[in-house]
Design a protein around this motif. Structure first.
Motif, PDB file in Angstrom:
ATOM      1  N   VAL A  16      77.672   5.942  29.292  1.00  0.00           N
ATOM      2  CA  VAL A  16      76.294   6.300  30.307  1.00  0.00           C
ATOM      3  C   VAL A  16      76.609   7.487  30.732  1.00  0.00           C
ATOM      4  O   VAL A  16      75.690   8.078  31.231  1.00  0.00           O
ATOM      5  N   GLY A  37      67.253   6.112  32.436  1.00  0.00           N
ATOM      6  CA  GLY A  37      68.120   5.446  31.640  1.00  0.00           C
ATOM      7  C   GLY A  37      69.058   6.504  31.274  1.00  0.00           C
ATOM      8  O   GLY A  37      70.128   6.381  30.331  1.00  0.00           O
ATOM      9  N   LYS A  40      71.375   9.098  35.635  1.00  0.00           N
ATOM     10  CA  LYS A  40      71.169   9.927  36.956  1.00  0.00           C
ATOM     11  C   LYS A  40      71.744   9.281  38.076  1.00  0.00           C
ATOM     12  O   LYS A  40      72.452   9.586  38.972  1.00  0.00           O
ATOM     13  N   SER A  41      71.359   7.799  38.346  1.00  0.00           N
ATOM     14  CA  SER A  41      71.682   6.985  39.081  1.00  0.00           C
ATOM     15  C   SER A  41      73.112   6.627  39.122  1.00  0.00           C
ATOM     16  O   SER A  41      73.890   6.730  40.129  1.00  0.00           O
ATOM     17  N   THR A  42      73.732   6.224  37.784  1.00  0.00           N
ATOM     18  CA  THR A  42      75.262   6.224  37.770  1.00  0.00           C
ATOM     19  C   THR A  42      75.931   7.417  38.290  1.00  0.00           C
ATOM     20  O   THR A  42      76.801   7.470  39.021  1.00  0.00           O
TER      21      THR A  42
HETATM   22  P1  ADP Z   1      68.808   6.448  35.351  1.00  0.00           P
HETATM   23  O1  ADP Z   1      69.344   6.420  36.668  1.00  0.00           O
HETATM   24  O2  ADP Z   1      68.901   7.927  34.813  1.00  0.00           O
HETATM   25  O3  ADP Z   1      67.561   5.594  35.045  1.00  0.00           O
HETATM   26  P2  ADP Z   1      71.260   4.979  34.986  1.00  0.00           P
HETATM   27  O4  ADP Z   1      72.333   5.490  35.696  1.00  0.00           O
HETATM   28  O5  ADP Z   1      70.390   3.792  36.052  1.00  0.00           O
HETATM   29  O6  ADP Z   1      70.132   5.693  34.482  1.00  0.00           O
HETATM   30  O7  ADP Z   1      71.354   4.115  33.649  1.00  0.00           O
HETATM   31  C1  ADP Z   1      72.214   4.726  32.637  1.00  0.00           C
HETATM   32  C2  ADP Z   1      72.495   3.899  31.591  1.00  0.00           C
HETATM   33  O8  ADP Z   1      73.481   2.869  31.993  1.00  0.00           O
HETATM   34  C3  ADP Z   1      70.979   3.006  31.189  1.00  0.00           C
HETATM   35  O9  ADP Z   1      71.369   2.958  29.770  1.00  0.00           O
HETATM   36  C4  ADP Z   1      71.536   1.784  31.826  1.00  0.00           C
HETATM   37  O10 ADP Z   1      70.861   0.668  30.852  1.00  0.00           O
HETATM   38  C5  ADP Z   1      72.969   1.547  31.579  1.00  0.00           C
HETATM   39  N1  ADP Z   1      73.492   0.915  32.488  1.00  0.00           N
HETATM   40  C6  ADP Z   1      73.578   1.029  34.275  1.00  0.00           C
HETATM   41  N2  ADP Z   1      73.987  -0.119  34.819  1.00  0.00           N
HETATM   42  C7  ADP Z   1      74.749  -0.699  33.789  1.00  0.00           C
HETATM   43  C8  ADP Z   1      75.730  -2.015  33.853  1.00  0.00           C
HETATM   44  N3  ADP Z   1      75.916  -2.671  34.914  1.00  0.00           N
HETATM   45  N4  ADP Z   1      75.914  -2.515  32.812  1.00  0.00           N
HETATM   46  C9  ADP Z   1      75.703  -1.991  31.696  1.00  0.00           C
HETATM   47  N5  ADP Z   1      74.577  -0.647  31.331  1.00  0.00           N
HETATM   48  C10 ADP Z   1      74.416  -0.285  32.462  1.00  0.00           C
END
Ligand code: ADP
Ligand code: ADP
Length: 227
Positions: A16, A37, A40-42
């Protein structure tokens, strides 16, 4: 202030974050945008240790976030984070929401914490609502309380994860206005948002992510220059 060096993260077999590197200087405002997805959030949650990562290094104010001996609660207390979904304590009044961590984490007296709460509630225009509970406030008001609560900890930087995405359109600006003020006062900020008007107005830099990678990291002028 914030250094992200070659950070990669996987959920099981799914990558990710892919070799993300950037640095945010003191007082700089960086907007992170990109498709849903894209990570960004991560990425911003890795900065205060809310999301662990497997490779790379993040240094915040000289402290390594991923290191085993890092006092994460202490680091988190110094980095304000505002989420899409407010995350206030529903059973506490607005003032109590602002007081709690000041007393528990920073060891301030009730009086000192309440005074700081009052001055921050003034600043976000919510002093008159100080004794209400979050459920009695609009979404925009709740998000302003959440920002005030983060500021009460005297953070060295503020992270915002889509702070206006859950709001009705007419409430978006009251939250963005508070963020614009913060930026103009020199707060170091990392903001995940789709609000490009806000980005254009206050971002020093814009990072664009796609499938876990930072594909653009450019100045405001470079990003918006030829629009
Ligand atoms: P954004 O903030 O850009 O929308 P995220 O950071 O929320 O993206 O998510 C990045 C990717 O990580 C996505 O494909 C999401 O489905 C995946 N993801 C986020 N949290 C989890 C988790 N706890 N387990 C598995 N995959 C995750
Ligand atoms: P945000 O963009 O604020 O991270 P999301 O709606 O993407 O919110 O995710 C909400 C929660 O679900 C988060 O805790 C995230 O880690 C988790 N999550 C997101 N995508 C996945 C996924 N593919 N698998 C498992 N958990 C996920």
């Amino acid at each position: 202030m914030i250094e992200i060096k070659h950070v990669s993260k996987w959920y099981g077999a799914t990558q990710v974050l892919d070799d993300c590197s950037t640095r945010i200087a003191h007082g700089e405002v960086v907007v992170v945008c990109g498709p849903s997805g894209s990570g960004k959030s991560t990425l911003i949650k890795t900065v205060n240790g809310l999301e662990p990562f497997q490779k790379g290094e993040i240094i915040v104010d000289g402290i390594s976030v991923g290191a085993r001996d890092t006092d994460l609660p202490k680091l988190r207390a110094r980095i304000g984070m505002v989420f899409q979904s407010f995350e206030l304590f529903p059973h506490l009044s607005v003032t109590q929401n602002l007081v709690l961590a000041q007393v528990k984490v920073l060891g301030r007296s009730q009086g000192e914490a309440a005074a700081r709460a009052a001055s921050l509630l003034d600043r976000v225009g919510l002093r008159a609502h100080q004794d209400k509970f979050p459920g009695q406030l609009s979404g925009g008001q709740q998000q302003r309380v959440a920002i005030a609560r983060a500021l009460a900890m005297d953070p060295i930087a503020m992270l915002f994860d889509e702070p206006t995405s859950a709001l009705d359109p007419e409430m978006v600006n009251e939250v963005l206005d508070v963020m614009v003020d913060l930026a103009s006062e020199g707060m170091t900020m990392m903001v995940v948002t789709h609000e490009m008007g806000f980005a254009r107005k206050v971002a020093d830099r814009v990072i664009f992510m796609d499938v876990g990678r930072i594909v653009e990291d450019c100045t405001n002028e470079e990003f918006f220059g030829n629009l």
